[in-house]
Write an enzyme that holds these catalytic residues in place. Structure first.
Site, short mmCIF file in Angstrom:
data_model
loop_
_atom_site.label_atom_id
_atom_site.label_comp_id
_atom_site.label_asym_id
_atom_site.label_seq_id
_atom_site.Cartn_x
_atom_site.Cartn_y
_atom_site.Cartn_z
N ILE A 257 -4.41 29.45 46.47
CA ILE A 257 -4.81 28.53 45.41
C ILE A 257 -4.55 27.12 45.92
O ILE A 257 -3.44 26.83 46.39
CB ILE A 257 -4.02 28.81 44.11
CG1 ILE A 257 -4.36 30.22 43.62
CG2 ILE A 257 -4.34 27.78 43.04
CD1 ILE A 257 -3.48 30.69 42.48
N ASN B 295 -3.76 24.15 44.91
CA ASN B 295 -2.67 23.24 44.53
C ASN B 295 -1.29 23.79 44.89
O ASN B 295 -0.28 23.19 44.55
CB ASN B 295 -2.74 22.88 43.05
CG ASN B 295 -2.62 24.10 42.15
OD1 ASN B 295 -2.76 25.23 42.60
ND2 ASN B 295 -2.40 23.86 40.87
N CYS B 296 -1.24 24.90 45.59
CA CYS B 296 0.03 25.51 46.00
C CYS B 296 0.59 24.79 47.23
O CYS B 296 -0.13 24.57 48.21
CB CYS B 296 -0.22 26.99 46.31
SG CYS B 296 1.15 27.83 47.08
N ASP B 297 1.87 24.44 47.19
CA ASP B 297 2.49 23.73 48.31
C ASP B 297 2.48 24.55 49.59
O ASP B 297 2.26 24.01 50.68
CB ASP B 297 3.93 23.34 47.97
CG ASP B 297 4.00 22.20 46.97
OD1 ASP B 297 2.99 21.48 46.81
OD2 ASP B 297 5.05 22.03 46.34
N LYS C 232 -0.92 24.30 51.14
CA LYS C 232 -1.10 22.99 51.78
C LYS C 232 -0.41 22.95 53.14
O LYS C 232 -0.97 22.46 54.13
CB LYS C 232 -0.57 21.88 50.88
CG LYS C 232 -1.39 21.68 49.62
CD LYS C 232 -0.75 20.68 48.69
CE LYS C 232 -1.51 20.58 47.38
NZ LYS C 232 -0.84 19.70 46.42
#
Length: 114
Positions: A7, A9-11, A14
């Protein structure tokens, strides 16, 4: 072929994407929410990793389940929950040369990909 699932927006996603890009590893990114999630992929991932490894019990989505749902978890119910709510899948899932890996650690990615 290397594919990263998660997903956006998951750190951890990223960090994994940054690591792959910085190390010139070609990869395809599949966002569960944007690109969808089907039972065939989820079943295959579960067969390779196990539902207990794949299910993210630390996330807010899991914590919001009723006590009854948490107590009665089994393979079928966990797959159904992850299919319905992809945020319950641990991230990232990396598939490289047919092998499945979960989570992001730079050292692990170095061993797998370099």
């Amino acid at each position: 072929m290397t594919t990263l699932y998660g997903i956006k927006n998951c750190d951890s996603i990223k960090k994994a994407k940054t690591w792959l890009t910085n190390n010139n590893i070609e990869f395809t990114y599949h966002d569960y929410r944007q690109d969808g999630l089907d039972i065939a992929w989820l079943t295959e991932a579960e067969q390779n990793l196990g539902w207990e490894v794949l299910l993210n019990k630390r996330g807010t989505t899991f914590r919001q389940l009723s006590e009854q749902q948490k107590q009665n978890l089994d393979q079928a119910s966990a797959i159904a929950l992850m299919l319905e709510q992809p945020a319950m899948i641990k991230r990232p899932v990396l598939i490289h040369q047919g092998q499945y890996f979960i989570g992001f650690k730079a050292e692990q990615y170095e061993e797998i990909l370099l």
